[in-house]
Scaffold this active site. Structure first.
Site, PDB file in Angstrom:
ATOM      1  N   CYS A 115     -22.096  57.683  39.847  1.00  0.00           N
ATOM      2  CA  CYS A 115     -23.304  58.517  39.870  1.00  0.00           C
ATOM      3  C   CYS A 115     -23.257  59.560  40.986  1.00  0.00           C
ATOM      4  O   CYS A 115     -24.137  60.417  41.058  1.00  0.00           O
ATOM      5  CB  CYS A 115     -24.510  57.617  40.020  1.00  0.00           C
ATOM      6  SG  CYS A 115     -24.462  56.233  38.864  1.00  0.00           S
ATOM      7  N   HIS A 255     -30.649  60.197  43.409  1.00  0.00           N
ATOM      8  CA  HIS A 255     -30.090  59.636  42.176  1.00  0.00           C
ATOM      9  C   HIS A 255     -31.109  58.668  41.581  1.00  0.00           C
ATOM     10  O   HIS A 255     -31.678  57.837  42.290  1.00  0.00           O
ATOM     11  CB  HIS A 255     -28.776  58.918  42.510  1.00  0.00           C
ATOM     12  CG  HIS A 255     -28.281  58.059  41.397  1.00  0.00           C
ATOM     13  ND1 HIS A 255     -28.192  58.526  40.089  1.00  0.00           N
ATOM     14  CD2 HIS A 255     -27.858  56.773  41.368  1.00  0.00           C
ATOM     15  CE1 HIS A 255     -27.734  57.555  39.335  1.00  0.00           C
ATOM     16  NE2 HIS A 255     -27.533  56.480  40.071  1.00  0.00           N
ATOM     17  N   ASN A 285     -31.009  55.420  34.087  1.00  0.00           N
ATOM     18  CA  ASN A 285     -29.923  55.897  34.950  1.00  0.00           C
ATOM     19  C   ASN A 285     -28.936  56.701  34.099  1.00  0.00           C
ATOM     20  O   ASN A 285     -28.252  56.144  33.248  1.00  0.00           O
ATOM     21  CB  ASN A 285     -29.238  54.676  35.580  1.00  0.00           C
ATOM     22  CG  ASN A 285     -28.147  55.058  36.556  1.00  0.00           C
ATOM     23  OD1 ASN A 285     -27.703  56.208  36.603  1.00  0.00           O
ATOM     24  ND2 ASN A 285     -27.692  54.091  37.330  1.00  0.00           N
TER      25      ASN A 285
HETATM   26  N1  ACO Z   1     -34.050  41.149  30.996  1.00  0.00           N
HETATM   27  C1  ACO Z   1     -34.421  39.931  31.435  1.00  0.00           C
HETATM   28  N2  ACO Z   1     -33.747  39.263  32.383  1.00  0.00           N
HETATM   29  C2  ACO Z   1     -32.676  39.861  32.917  1.00  0.00           C
HETATM   30  C3  ACO Z   1     -32.236  41.131  32.493  1.00  0.00           C
HETATM   31  C4  ACO Z   1     -32.971  41.770  31.504  1.00  0.00           C
HETATM   32  N3  ACO Z   1     -32.622  42.985  31.029  1.00  0.00           N
HETATM   33  N4  ACO Z   1     -31.138  41.471  33.200  1.00  0.00           N
HETATM   34  C5  ACO Z   1     -30.889  40.451  34.034  1.00  0.00           C
HETATM   35  N5  ACO Z   1     -31.798  39.473  33.850  1.00  0.00           N
HETATM   36  C6  ACO Z   1     -31.887  38.195  34.541  1.00  0.00           C
HETATM   37  C7  ACO Z   1     -30.533  37.744  35.026  1.00  0.00           C
HETATM   38  O1  ACO Z   1     -29.834  37.072  34.000  1.00  0.00           O
HETATM   39  C8  ACO Z   1     -30.916  36.835  36.150  1.00  0.00           C
HETATM   40  O2  ACO Z   1     -31.295  35.602  35.597  1.00  0.00           O
HETATM   41  P1  ACO Z   1     -30.911  34.215  36.343  1.00  0.00           P
HETATM   42  O3  ACO Z   1     -31.600  34.289  37.670  1.00  0.00           O
HETATM   43  O4  ACO Z   1     -31.457  33.187  35.418  1.00  0.00           O
HETATM   44  O5  ACO Z   1     -29.441  34.250  36.460  1.00  0.00           O
HETATM   45  C9  ACO Z   1     -32.141  37.492  36.700  1.00  0.00           C
HETATM   46  O6  ACO Z   1     -32.670  38.340  35.706  1.00  0.00           O
HETATM   47  C10 ACO Z   1     -31.824  38.349  37.909  1.00  0.00           C
HETATM   48  O7  ACO Z   1     -33.027  38.570  38.524  1.00  0.00           O
HETATM   49  P2  ACO Z   1     -33.103  39.175  39.947  1.00  0.00           P
HETATM   50  O8  ACO Z   1     -31.924  38.781  40.763  1.00  0.00           O
HETATM   51  O9  ACO Z   1     -34.449  38.904  40.504  1.00  0.00           O
HETATM   52  O10 ACO Z   1     -32.984  40.701  39.607  1.00  0.00           O
HETATM   53  P3  ACO Z   1     -33.074  41.879  40.611  1.00  0.00           P
HETATM   54  O11 ACO Z   1     -34.442  41.943  41.177  1.00  0.00           O
HETATM   55  O12 ACO Z   1     -31.921  41.866  41.544  1.00  0.00           O
HETATM   56  O13 ACO Z   1     -32.896  43.099  39.634  1.00  0.00           O
HETATM   57  C11 ACO Z   1     -31.281  44.721  38.999  1.00  0.00           C
HETATM   58  C12 ACO Z   1     -31.693  43.246  38.937  1.00  0.00           C
HETATM   59  C13 ACO Z   1     -32.350  45.542  38.291  1.00  0.00           C
HETATM   60  C14 ACO Z   1     -29.951  44.899  38.282  1.00  0.00           C
HETATM   61  C15 ACO Z   1     -31.185  45.140  40.473  1.00  0.00           C
HETATM   62  O14 ACO Z   1     -30.365  44.250  41.188  1.00  0.00           O
HETATM   63  C16 ACO Z   1     -30.660  46.546  40.626  1.00  0.00           C
HETATM   64  O15 ACO Z   1     -31.290  47.502  40.233  1.00  0.00           O
HETATM   65  N6  ACO Z   1     -29.484  46.720  41.226  1.00  0.00           N
HETATM   66  C17 ACO Z   1     -28.879  48.011  41.311  1.00  0.00           C
HETATM   67  C18 ACO Z   1     -28.060  48.190  40.093  1.00  0.00           C
HETATM   68  C19 ACO Z   1     -27.927  49.604  39.621  1.00  0.00           C
HETATM   69  O16 ACO Z   1     -28.781  50.436  39.819  1.00  0.00           O
HETATM   70  N7  ACO Z   1     -26.830  49.862  38.941  1.00  0.00           N
HETATM   71  C20 ACO Z   1     -26.610  51.096  38.322  1.00  0.00           C
HETATM   72  C21 ACO Z   1     -25.267  51.634  38.609  1.00  0.00           C
HETATM   73  S1  ACO Z   1     -25.033  51.967  40.283  1.00  0.00           S
HETATM   74  C22 ACO Z   1     -26.108  53.081  40.738  1.00  0.00           C
HETATM   75  O17 ACO Z   1     -26.484  53.904  39.955  1.00  0.00           O
HETATM   76  C23 ACO Z   1     -26.651  53.029  42.090  1.00  0.00           C
END
Ligand code: ACO
Length: 328
Positions: A115, A255, A285
């Protein structure tokens, strides 16, 4: 007024099809509530079956050229930032040169920089204009919906398709690129990567059968932490380089990965929420397209006035990060 090196025109394009969070429940075990509270995303655009990366890139480029009042024949160079190219080889920039009907000018991709690619392209374009007067088309484009796994809920709900473009050159009324900074930490490559398809794990029947060619691995929480830290640090660095402070900035255009990341960056910088531009709820994103798409929309919405200092910052796979300061 002396000539300034900066942006001469802005453009963007998003596909017509809009997909809301509810539609994801057909593919994965998720809810609108989970996606909204964890990411702030409400909907995203999905490319039509007959659209490819170069279609999105060309549409955004044409808007930017028209905005700059330029003919395609005036383009001296083309830089395309994308992680979702038209084909593996050659690069998308080659297809874009042909599609636009540009002269046989240098054209190249910044691929794999996630990104952060578009801002790296902007900094590179500025240096090349400084070296030799030229007008450079810089495009950030992503058609990620076709390449990701629609059954991996950790990934699929986060992304959307789109493109943004600018023309960089020298003019008295250019939106000046005041300063830019960038950095890389390759030791964290495996926190956000797609391993299969290169020399390490060549594409094969087994790879295809296992789905590894679509397996984007992401350690979400670590990505979150690193993104906030590096976007805030790069923003402070670029302001320091310019001898300015956050109080001088009219608008931050970060971003658009996740609403919570954006809010945390704003908090770390100590800037009021209304001076941070957000459109992640509309588009998700869009990778390399995210910053130019947000910048274009902020300008269209009248959020930027003449004289405003605008701070752009991005973070992506690599890890790569960047910040660029613009003076409108
Ligand atoms: N729907 C429902 N549940 C989900 C989903 C979904 N779409 N996706 C993941 N889960 C579950 C997982 O399986 C996990 O379950 P578990 O605890 O039973 O294993 C749980 O949700 C994870 O929950 P959290 O850890 O509380 O999630 P978090 O608050 O960390 O949010 C997220 C996850 C949104 C991915 C966050 O960590 C994030 O935004 N990270 C940055 C990632 C990003 O932006 N990547 C893009 C590319 S890089 C960039 O652009 C910067």
């Amino acid at each position: 007024m002396d000539d300034r090196i900066g942006l001469l025109g802005f453009g963007a394009y998003v596909p017509e099809r809009c997909m809301n969070n509810q539609e994801w429940t057909q593919y994965v075990d998720t809810t609108d509530e989970w996606i909204t509270t964890r990411t702030g995303i409400k909907r995203r655009r999905i490319a039509a079956d007959d659209e490819t990366t170069v279609d999105l890139a060309a549409a955004a480029a044409e808007v930017a050229l028209a905005d700059a009042g330029m003919a395609v024949q005036d383009v001296d160079e083309i830089i395309v930032a994308t992680d979702t190219p038209e084909v593996y080889t050659p690069d998308t920039a080659a297809f874009l040169q042909d599609r636009l009907g540009a002269r046989r000018v240098p054209a190249f991709d910044l691929g794999g920089s996630g990104c952060a690619g578009f801002l790296l392209g902007l900094d590179l374009a500025r240096a090349r204009v400084q070296q030799r007067d030229r007008r450079i088309l810089v495009v950030g484009v992503e058609l990620i919906s076709r390449l990701m796994n629609w059954h991996d809920r950790n990934i699929c709900v986060l992304f959307g398709d789109g493109a943004g473009a600018v023309v960089v050159g020298r003019a008295a009324d250019a939106v000046e690129i005041v300063a830019a900074t960038a950095g890389t930490d390759g030791s964290k490559a495996d926190i956000l990567w797609l391993e299969a398809g290169g020399s390490r794990v060549p594409f094969s029947r087994e790879v295809a059968a296992s789905g590894a060619h679509r397996k984007l691995v992401m350690k979400g929480r670590e990505v979150f932490r690193e993104a906030v830290h590096h976007m805030a640090a790069a923003s402070r660095q670029v302001l320091e380089d310019a001898g300015l402070g956050i109080e001088d900035v009219a608008l931050v255009v970060p971003h658009q990965a996740n609403l919570r990341i954006i809010q945390a960056v704003g908090g770390a910088l100590g800037i009021a929420a209304e001076r941070v531009f957000i459109n992640v709820h509309e588009y998700g994103n869009t990778g390399s397209a995210s910053v130019p798409l947000a910048l274009w929309e902020a300008r269209q919405m009248g959020r930027i006035a003449p004289g405003d200092l605008v701070l752009l910052t991005a973070f992506g796979a690599g890890f790569h990060w960047s910040a660029v300061l613009l003076q409108f």
